[in-house]
Design a protein around this motif. Structure first.
Motif, PDB file in Angstrom:
ATOM      1  N   ARG A 160      20.783  35.209  41.769  1.00 59.49           N
ATOM      2  CA  ARG A 160      21.434  33.896  41.899  1.00 59.49           C
ATOM      3  C   ARG A 160      22.935  34.017  42.083  1.00 59.49           C
ATOM      4  NH1 ARG A 160      24.262  30.788  38.597  1.00 59.49           N
ATOM      5  NH2 ARG A 160      23.831  32.069  36.738  1.00 59.49           N
ATOM      6  N   GLU A 205      18.585  36.096  37.701  1.00 60.96           N
ATOM      7  CA  GLU A 205      19.967  35.666  37.507  1.00 60.96           C
ATOM      8  C   GLU A 205      20.926  36.506  38.348  1.00 60.96           C
ATOM      9  OE1 GLU A 205      21.694  33.099  34.839  1.00 60.96           O
ATOM     10  OE2 GLU A 205      20.267  32.604  36.416  1.00 60.96           O
ATOM     11  N   ASP A 211      26.586  30.148  41.261  1.00 57.28           N
ATOM     12  CA  ASP A 211      25.820  30.790  42.323  1.00 57.28           C
ATOM     13  C   ASP A 211      26.740  31.499  43.318  1.00 57.28           C
ATOM     14  OD1 ASP A 211      23.771  29.540  41.046  1.00 57.28           O
ATOM     15  OD2 ASP A 211      23.239  28.189  42.689  1.00 57.28           O
TER      16      ASP A 211
END
Length: 464
Positions: free
Chosen positions: A357, A354, A330
């Motif tokens: 993230r 994604e 992350d």
């Protein structure tokens, strides 16, 4: 008059030196003097181009000399006969659509016409390297073939060329040097030489002409080298495709059409607009890394090991993974580039999630795509339905049909909704390829703000 051996020697050295000096800078350097290379040389020289042919052997003509299995007759079809007719080479019909010609007459006559038109042949010279400047092949590094064969350590010489033609047949000698020594991805399905396939005369003759094109900036392929580069079959002792390929490559160089790489440069400028910190950027679905190397990006994610290996050769640190499952922790990067990848993934929502993230707070996602509402996508969809491109509407070197089969175009509205739903704010848009696809190769296009006119859209969103 009594002949003087020293005068003879001086005459040869002096006149050859003059000729060689004059051709160290040329418009077109052709490597290989087979039928395709010789025909190209004639058409180019007649068009006023300064042309040099470099042949590694002592003799010119390539495989045409030997006809079929050293029976020195060749076969051409109707279209190929038209090229032989231009040179006044005698042909005889064998069966309807099949014509034969004496291979020795064909080689010597075409070569004579090419030289009389102004092309110069330098035989017993081999290409051992290329010169590359700013991503374009701009010259050849040459040596004597006997030096190369003997394995002697003798430094070579160089020549400059505006255009280079690989006409070396099955061996694709220039392309293999580029593949081995240069960080240039070829304009093939894999970015590398695909290699020739087994004999299929009819298919090979058609593909020889189709595969004649600019394969990387500054380098064209013609004749059997074109089929070997793009994975086409060999054709055996039928030479119509070779002759027509030589004519086509000359037309490509002398025409006013731009390079297919002008489109690449236009798209690159659009992406570069938002990539302000490439050292803190990761490219998802990096492929061969062609864009990313030019952008200065050092990190990438790619699902296939083959493409990842090519990107690593370009200096990118690539991890194996997918857009839906990115192998980074992350809040790792300041920028995430989704370069056309959303048109190929199965789960676009997960791919955008994604990206969100792994972005740092106040980091940016950059998404590029051919817009579904644009003329490019519509043209490609029509080509997929028809199973062929319309030469009257398609750009130079369009996507192969097999690539289109795997594509699901994104609309600008869809990408906008995906980014907003994931939490991105402050969306900004850049567009390019605003001309009709047929003419997008004419020149490099500067990107403009918005998404209402361009076929290639780049969107930036910020993670708050």
């Amino acid at each position: 008059m009594e002949l003087n051996e020293i005068v003879i020697t001086k005459a040869i050295i002096d006149r050859f030196s003059q000729k060689f000096m004059e051709y160290t800078e040329v418009d077109v350097a052709i490597v290989g003097s087979g039928p395709a290379g010789l025909v190209a040389a004639w058409f180019l020289a007649k068009a006023g181009k300064k042309v040099a042919i470099f042949e590694r052997k002592l003799s010119i003509g390539g495989g045409m000399w030997g006809g079929g299995m050293m029976f020195n007759e060749i076969v051409v079809q109707e279209e190929g006969k038209e090229i032989l007719d231009l040179f006044g080479i005698k042909t005889r019909e064998y069966e309807p659509g099949y014509y034969t010609a004496d291979s020795v007459e064909a080689v010597t006559t075409i070569c004579s016409h090419a030289v009389k038109a102004g092309a110069r042949v330098f035989n017993c010279m081999s290409v051992e390297d290329v010169i590359i400047r700013e991503g374009r092949v701009t010259g050849l590094v040459i040596t004597w073939s006997p030096v190369e064969m003997a394995g002697l350590h003798v430094d070579p010489l160089s020549i400059f060329a505006e255009h280079i033609i690989d006409a070396t047949g099955h061996d694709t000698e220039v392309l293999r040097v580029i593949e081995r020594k240069a960080d240039i991805v070829l304009n093939t399905e894999t970015g590398s030489i695909l290699g020739e396939r087994s004999m299929w005369a009819d298919k090979a003759e058609r593909l020889t002409i189709e595969n004649t094109k600019e394969i990387c900036p500054g380098v064209f392929v013609t004749g059997m080298a074109a089929n070997a580069a793009f994975g086409g079959p060999r054709m055996g002792p039928v030479f119509g495709g070779m002759l027509l390929s030589g004519k086509k490559v000359a037309e490509l160089i002398t025409s006013e059409e731009g390079s297919p790489f002008e489109v690449f440069e236009s798209e690159l400028l659009a992406e570069k607009y938002f990539i302000t910190e490439p050292e803190d950027t990761v490219s998802i679905g990096i492929g061969s890394g062609l864009f990313d190397e030019r952008l200065g990006i050092k990190y990438g994610v790619e699902p296939t090991e083959g493409m990842a290996a090519l990107a690593r050769k370009r200096g990118v640190n690539v991890k194996i993974g997918t857009a839906e499952n990115v192998p980074y922790e992350d809040e790792k990067f300041g920028t995430v580039l989704l370069g056309t990848v959303l048109s190929y993934v199965k789960d676009r929502k997960k791919a955008v999630s994604e990206a969100y993230r792994i972005l740092k707070h106040n980091g940016h996602v950059v998404v590029s795509f051919l817009a579904r509402e644009g003329s490019y996508a519509m043209m490609y969809d029509l080509a997929y339905i028809r199973r062929s491109h319309d030469p009257e509407t398609a750009p130079k070197d369009p996507y192969p049909i097999k690539f289109i089969e795997e594509t699901n175009w994104c609309s600008t509205r869809e990408v906008t909704d995906l980014l907003k739903d994931a939490g991105f704010v402050d969306l900004k848009y850049i567009q390019t390829l605003t001309r009709h696809p047929k003419y997008t190769n004419d020149e490099v296009e500067e990107p403009t703000e918005g998404y209402d006119r361009g076929d290639y859209i780049v969107v930036q969103g910020r993670k708050p």
